[in-house]
Write a protein that holds these residues in place. Structure first.
Motif, PDB file in Angstrom:
ATOM      1  N   PRO A  61       0.838  -1.205   0.000  1.00 44.16           N
ATOM      2  CA  PRO A  61       0.000   0.000   0.000  1.00 44.16           C
ATOM      3  C   PRO A  61       0.874   1.257   0.000  1.00 44.16           C
ATOM      4  O   PRO A  61       1.987   1.254   0.553  1.00 44.16           O
ATOM      5  N   PRO A  62       0.415   2.329  -0.605  1.00 42.98           N
ATOM      6  CA  PRO A  62       1.257   3.534  -0.715  1.00 42.98           C
ATOM      7  C   PRO A  62       1.646   4.145   0.627  1.00 42.98           C
ATOM      8  O   PRO A  62       2.683   4.818   0.723  1.00 42.98           O
ATOM      9  N   GLN A  63       0.867   3.915   1.665  1.00 40.35           N
ATOM     10  CA  GLN A  63       1.174   4.502   2.969  1.00 40.35           C
ATOM     11  C   GLN A  63       2.157   3.650   3.785  1.00 40.35           C
ATOM     12  O   GLN A  63       2.585   4.075   4.861  1.00 40.35           O
ATOM     13  N   VAL A  64       2.519   2.463   3.282  1.00 37.85           N
ATOM     14  CA  VAL A  64       3.416   1.567   4.020  1.00 37.85           C
ATOM     15  C   VAL A  64       4.848   1.755   3.539  1.00 37.85           C
ATOM     16  O   VAL A  64       5.127   1.725   2.330  1.00 37.85           O
ATOM     17  N   ARG A  65       5.754   1.939   4.472  1.00 40.10           N
ATOM     18  CA  ARG A  65       7.171   2.142   4.125  1.00 40.10           C
ATOM     19  C   ARG A  65       7.779   0.849   3.598  1.00 40.10           C
ATOM     20  O   ARG A  65       7.355  -0.245   3.955  1.00 40.10           O
ATOM     21  N   ALA A 122       8.990   1.857  -5.086  1.00 35.78           N
ATOM     22  CA  ALA A 122       9.898   1.490  -3.995  1.00 35.78           C
ATOM     23  C   ALA A 122      11.235   2.219  -4.114  1.00 35.78           C
ATOM     24  O   ALA A 122      11.883   2.516  -3.115  1.00 35.78           O
ATOM     25  N   LEU A 123      11.636   2.492  -5.350  1.00 37.51           N
ATOM     26  CA  LEU A 123      12.940   3.105  -5.595  1.00 37.51           C
ATOM     27  C   LEU A 123      12.898   4.622  -5.531  1.00 37.51           C
ATOM     28  O   LEU A 123      13.948   5.263  -5.406  1.00 37.51           O
ATOM     29  N   ALA A 124      11.715   5.193  -5.621  1.00 36.31           N
ATOM     30  CA  ALA A 124      11.584   6.645  -5.709  1.00 36.31           C
ATOM     31  C   ALA A 124      12.200   7.332  -4.494  1.00 36.31           C
ATOM     32  O   ALA A 124      11.822   7.066  -3.352  1.00 36.31           O
ATOM     33  N   GLY A 125      13.145   8.199  -4.741  1.00 38.85           N
ATOM     34  CA  GLY A 125      13.761   8.982  -3.682  1.00 38.85           C
ATOM     35  C   GLY A 125      14.708   8.215  -2.791  1.00 38.85           C
ATOM     36  O   GLY A 125      15.234   8.785  -1.824  1.00 38.85           O
ATOM     37  N   ALA A 126      14.938   6.948  -3.073  1.00 37.99           N
ATOM     38  CA  ALA A 126      15.804   6.126  -2.213  1.00 37.99           C
ATOM     39  C   ALA A 126      17.185   5.998  -2.842  1.00 37.99           C
ATOM     40  O   ALA A 126      17.311   5.813  -4.057  1.00 37.99           O
ATOM     41  N   SER A 127      18.196   6.076  -2.020  1.00 38.46           N
ATOM     42  CA  SER A 127      19.558   5.855  -2.499  1.00 38.46           C
ATOM     43  C   SER A 127      19.875   4.368  -2.478  1.00 38.46           C
ATOM     44  O   SER A 127      19.246   3.597  -1.737  1.00 38.46           O
ATOM     45  N   ALA A 141      14.279   6.882 -21.773  1.00 37.93           N
ATOM     46  CA  ALA A 141      15.636   6.337 -21.893  1.00 37.93           C
ATOM     47  C   ALA A 141      16.433   6.585 -20.614  1.00 37.93           C
ATOM     48  O   ALA A 141      17.183   5.708 -20.156  1.00 37.93           O
ATOM     49  N   GLN A 142      16.248   7.749 -20.012  1.00 43.65           N
ATOM     50  CA  GLN A 142      16.943   8.051 -18.762  1.00 43.65           C
ATOM     51  C   GLN A 142      16.449   7.147 -17.635  1.00 43.65           C
ATOM     52  O   GLN A 142      17.247   6.662 -16.827  1.00 43.65           O
ATOM     53  N   ARG A 143      15.144   6.909 -17.588  1.00 42.87           N
ATOM     54  CA  ARG A 143      14.614   6.000 -16.562  1.00 42.87           C
ATOM     55  C   ARG A 143      15.161   4.594 -16.767  1.00 42.87           C
ATOM     56  O   ARG A 143      15.501   3.891 -15.797  1.00 42.87           O
ATOM     57  N   ASN A 144      15.237   4.146 -18.007  1.00 44.18           N
ATOM     58  CA  ASN A 144      15.793   2.813 -18.281  1.00 44.18           C
ATOM     59  C   ASN A 144      17.224   2.700 -17.778  1.00 44.18           C
ATOM     60  O   ASN A 144      17.607   1.688 -17.168  1.00 44.18           O
ATOM     61  N   ASP A 145      18.018   3.726 -18.036  1.00 41.49           N
ATOM     62  CA  ASP A 145      19.419   3.688 -17.603  1.00 41.49           C
ATOM     63  C   ASP A 145      19.531   3.697 -16.082  1.00 41.49           C
ATOM     64  O   ASP A 145      20.397   3.018 -15.507  1.00 41.49           O
ATOM     65  N   ARG A 146      18.650   4.437 -15.421  1.00 38.94           N
ATOM     66  CA  ARG A 146      18.673   4.466 -13.954  1.00 38.94           C
ATOM     67  C   ARG A 146      18.327   3.102 -13.386  1.00 38.94           C
ATOM     68  O   ARG A 146      18.986   2.611 -12.455  1.00 38.94           O
ATOM     69  N   LEU A 147      17.304   2.467 -13.930  1.00 42.31           N
ATOM     70  CA  LEU A 147      16.922   1.147 -13.444  1.00 42.31           C
ATOM     71  C   LEU A 147      18.012   0.117 -13.703  1.00 42.31           C
ATOM     72  O   LEU A 147      18.253  -0.775 -12.882  1.00 42.31           O
TER      73      LEU A 147
END
Length: 273
Positions: A23-27, A49-54, A86-92
């Motif tokens: 759920p979106p509210q669960v860490r 899950a990856l958004a904003g996480a190092s 393309a940038q998102r693909n490279d990040r993933l």
């Protein structure tokens, strides 16, 4: 980052849960802890899950729970008009390499209905070939996920195992993400699960139910669908350990159901507890 040829023989997880069930509210750390406590040894990570996480913070969460990354979801969409794809693909791809993910999932993408499907497939295949070479340099295993044909003009112009195998014949090193929900009616499903086709790099599981008719198929928790993925795997003599089995359910498609209860119920169905 590109692979430095270091040994990457870490055992892949046998059973995992995809973060789409969160759920979106669960860490992420709370979700991961629930997955581990249920007896799973892997987790599929999504863009949410990856958004904003190092990468270091993700690694701390995984190490704290004793989980490995079964999959990173999802790159591809090679026919998208979005300049940022393309940038998102490279990040993933970079994250998959850094976290030693079992696989990076690819949905090949789609053009609109003005482009014939065979032309769209050739265009997407050409783009995938370049990305596959980059993934090989990074030491990341790509899996290609065919989607149900209803997605032909929105998400994926590849919707069958046979179409996927034709792509594999042109691009070496790829494996199949066999998502049971999308392929339960595929005529090549049984032979593929029996090892008589392309290599399966990830098996995403759920039961299948439908509302009104089979063309309105929906995902269902294990043990709750009219079509049981575990019963079919057992009937075909599927041996655990061939590749990771990853539970894929979407919490927004399961109103009123508790994610933790679903995780533990799946663990019981899989005899993990």
């Amino acid at each position: 980052m590109p692979s430095d040829d270091k040994d990457k023989t870490m055992a892949r997880p046998r059973y995992a849960v995809n973060h789409y069930l969160c759920p979106p509210q669960v860490r992420l750390d709370s979700f991961a802890q629930e997955v581990a406590e249920a007896g799973f040894d892997g987790i599929g990570l999504t863009e949410a899950a990856l958004a904003g996480a190092s990468v270091p913070s993700l690694r701390r969460v995984l190490n704290g729970c004793g989980l490995k990354v079964s999959s990173i979801n999802t790159a591809g969409f090679f026919l998208s008009a979005d300049a940022g794809q393309a940038q998102r693909n490279d990040r993933l791809l970079d994250i998959a390499s850094e976290l030693d993910a079992g696989v990076l999932n690819i949905i090949i993408g789609a053009a609109d209905e003005t482009v014939p499907l065979d032309i769209a497939r050739r265009q997407a295949q050409d783009a995938l070939a370049g990305f596959a070479q980059k993934a090989a340099d990074y030491g990341v295993q790509l899996v290609l996920e065919p989607l149900w044909i209803a997605n032909a003009f929105t998400k994926s112009c590849v919707h069958s195992i046979s179409q996927t195998e034709r792509i594999f014949s042109k691009i070496p090193g790829l494996k199949l993400n066999l998502d049971y929900y999308h392929l339960w009616a595929d005529p090549d499903l049984a032979r593929t699960l029996c090892g008589q086709g392309c290599d399966v790099g990830l098996l995403q599981i759920c039961d299948v139910d439908w509302r009104g008719a089979p063309n309105l198929a929906v995902r269902a928790p294990l043990g709750q669908g009219r079509l049981s993925v575990l019963a079919q795997l057992e009937s075909l003599g599927w041996q655990p350990g061939k590749c990771t089995l990853e539970l894929e359910l979407f919490i927004d498609q399961l109103p009123g159901q508790d994610y933790a209860a679903l995780i533990h119920a799946a663990a019981r169905q899989l005899k993990l507890k």
